[in-house]
Design an enzyme around this catalytic site. Structure first.
Site, PDB file in Angstrom:
ATOM      1  CB  THR A  19       5.514  -5.502  -1.787  1.00  0.00           C
ATOM      2  OG1 THR A  19       6.085  -6.525  -2.610  1.00  0.00           O
ATOM      3  CG2 THR A  19       4.291  -6.032  -1.071  1.00  0.00           C
ATOM      4  CG  ASP A  24      13.585   0.327 -13.082  1.00  0.00           C
ATOM      5  OD1 ASP A  24      12.828  -0.304 -12.333  1.00  0.00           O
ATOM      6  OD2 ASP A  24      13.170   1.033 -14.023  1.00  0.00           O
ATOM      7  CD  GLU A  46       1.119  -4.772 -20.956  1.00  0.00           C
ATOM      8  OE1 GLU A  46       0.598  -5.596 -21.713  1.00  0.00           O
ATOM      9  OE2 GLU A  46       2.245  -4.272 -21.180  1.00  0.00           O
ATOM     10  CE  LYS A  56      10.616  -0.360 -15.308  1.00  0.00           C
ATOM     11  NZ  LYS A  56      10.891   1.073 -15.237  1.00  0.00           N
ATOM     12  N   GLY A  94       4.308   6.175 -12.430  1.00  0.00           N
ATOM     13  CA  GLY A  94       3.232   7.020 -11.911  1.00  0.00           C
ATOM     14  C   GLY A  94       2.140   6.176 -11.289  1.00  0.00           C
ATOM     15  N   GLY A 149       8.230  11.435  -7.545  1.00  0.00           N
ATOM     16  CA  GLY A 149       7.691  10.123  -7.144  1.00  0.00           C
ATOM     17  C   GLY A 149       7.897   9.044  -8.188  1.00  0.00           C
ATOM     18  N   GLY A 200       5.221   0.517 -17.511  1.00  0.00           N
ATOM     19  CA  GLY A 200       4.093   1.163 -16.820  1.00  0.00           C
ATOM     20  C   GLY A 200       2.807   1.091 -17.612  1.00  0.00           C
ATOM     21  CG  PHE A 245      -2.242   0.728   0.959  1.00  0.00           C
ATOM     22  CD1 PHE A 245      -3.092   0.384  -0.084  1.00  0.00           C
ATOM     23  CD2 PHE A 245      -2.603   1.794   1.772  1.00  0.00           C
ATOM     24  CE1 PHE A 245      -4.276   1.090  -0.317  1.00  0.00           C
ATOM     25  CE2 PHE A 245      -3.784   2.499   1.552  1.00  0.00           C
ATOM     26  CZ  PHE A 245      -4.626   2.138   0.500  1.00  0.00           C
TER      27      PHE A 245
HETATM   28  N1  HSE Z   1      11.698   3.998 -11.221  1.00  0.00           N
HETATM   29  C1  HSE Z   1      10.974   3.560 -12.365  1.00  0.00           C
HETATM   30  C2  HSE Z   1      11.236   4.557 -13.493  1.00  0.00           C
HETATM   31  C3  HSE Z   1       9.529   3.447 -12.034  1.00  0.00           C
HETATM   32  O1  HSE Z   1      11.836   5.609 -13.245  1.00  0.00           O
HETATM   33  O2  HSE Z   1      10.871   4.292 -14.629  1.00  0.00           O
HETATM   34  C4  HSE Z   1       8.715   2.610 -12.953  1.00  0.00           C
HETATM   35  O3  HSE Z   1       9.149   1.280 -13.023  1.00  0.00           O
END
Ligand code: HSE
Length: 337
Positions: A94, A219, A147, A223, A315, A205, A152, A8
């Site tokens: 999470t 990251d 997905e 992906k 987002g 954020g 995103g 959350f």
């Molecule tokens: N930290 C990631 C980004 C968030 O900046 O794309 C989405 O996975």
């Protein structure tokens, strides 16, 4: 459909907001009336078999930051909620961990084990243990959808596997991280320095809880593994990717590239079976040159040629566009009712 919501934070709260925002529309358009019967975070679990009041929960957690402060919440752990609170589907959001995959990996396996469909945006477990997760979902006869985990809001997996299902996807290439794109764009256009721009991305954020995941390229690598496995049918893991981040990009290198008509972008790419993440020179007028926090992905296909999609890769609400589409796909397939 009853849902266990696990996590959350930004995305979990965004899920609650999205359901509130779309409640009447979902009912009118699809006859779909989802009900969140448990919400767990690291402090405890709130349960209501008749459906949790999402507005009241958001109000409390926005104030205190903890589920345990909601009236009626207990110290029940997320795994106990997954196993013990009746529901058809779990949404797992999470914080991601690309070293162990936990706690998301255990949450997903536990939900599948008790026959629940799983929808997640959590990259770590997918980048580390996709084969095991897919095999468990098949064995238990549940649907497993993710997905939102790569790109995103951009519907990359559905685009490749559903819309382009007659095409062979030969390679995938793109900008899959909004934080690094935002940093590189600002450094290019405004000449700002790395540290200041990273702070701004955190304030927006979009950076990970630990922003070193973003800037180290980790990251993007997660992906890329997810897309490679889901779209190219491979069984890659994080360790198969050659990864280089953006920490060594200097304002001088950016200026030099600009003089020659190029921009520097952090590109994730799978081609001829090899996966790589590295800063690359992209011509200024190229479709992969998108600015700010935007993401972009380009598929090279045998029939359609190149197909490129641009969108919001991060987002709270945007990510929930993809989470909701996964849930609707399960609902509309007749499962989870
Ligand atoms: N930290 C990631 C980004 C968030 O900046 O794309 C989405 O996975």
């Amino acid at each position: 459909m009853r849902i266990n919501l696990v996590g959350f934070g930004v995305i979990g709260k965004g899920f609650a907001k999205t359901l509130i925002m779309k409640r009447d529309w979902l009912k009118a358009r699809y006859g779909f009336e989802p009900s969140v019967v448990s919400i767990s975070d690291i402090t405890g679990t709130l349960v209501n078999p008749d459906g949790i009041d999402l507005s009241a929960t958001l109000e409390t957690v926005n104030r205190t930051g903890r589920i345990i402060d909601c009236p009626g919440a207990t110290v029940m752990q997320s795994l106990d909620a997954i196993r013990g609170v009746d529901a058809e589907l779990m949404v797992e959001v999470t914080p991601t961990n690309v070293k162990t995959g936990e706690p998301g990996l255990s949450h997903m396996l536990a939900a599948m084990d008790v026959g629940k469909h799983v929808v997640t945006s959590n990259k770590g477990p997918l980048a580390l243990a996709y084969k095991k997760l897919r095999a468990t979902a098949e064995k238990k006869g549940v649907q497993f959808k993710f997905e939102s985990s790569a790109g995103g809001a951009m519907p990359l997996i559905n685009l490749a596997n559903e819309v382009l299902s007659g095409d062979e996807i030969i390679s995938i290439k793109g900008i899959l991280n909004g934080t690094t794109n935002f940093i590189l764009t600002k450094m290019t256009k405004e000449g700002t320095d790395f540290e200041t721009t990273l702070k701004e991305a955190q304030e927006l954020g979009i950076a990970e809880t630990d922003p070193s995941y973003d800037i180290s390229g980790s990251d993007t690598a997660s992906k890329l593994v997810i897309l490679t496995n889901a779209i190219l049918g491979r069984e890659a893991t994080y360790s198969d990717v050659s990864v280089q981040g953006i920490t060594k990009i200097t304002p001088e290198a950016i200026a030099l590239a600009k003089e020659e008509g190029f921009v520097i972008k952090l590109i994730g790419e799978v081609e001829d079976g090899s996966l790589s993440v590295a800063p690359k020179l992209v011509p200024e007028n190229h479709p992969l040159n998108v600015d700010g926090t935007l993401n972009v992905a380009s598929f090279t296909t045998d029939l359609a040629g190149d197909v490129t999609i641009v969108g919001r890769g991060a987002g709270a609400i945007e990510t929930n566009s993809a989470i909701l589409s996964d849930i609707l796909s399960i609902y509309r397939s007749g499962a989870g009712r």
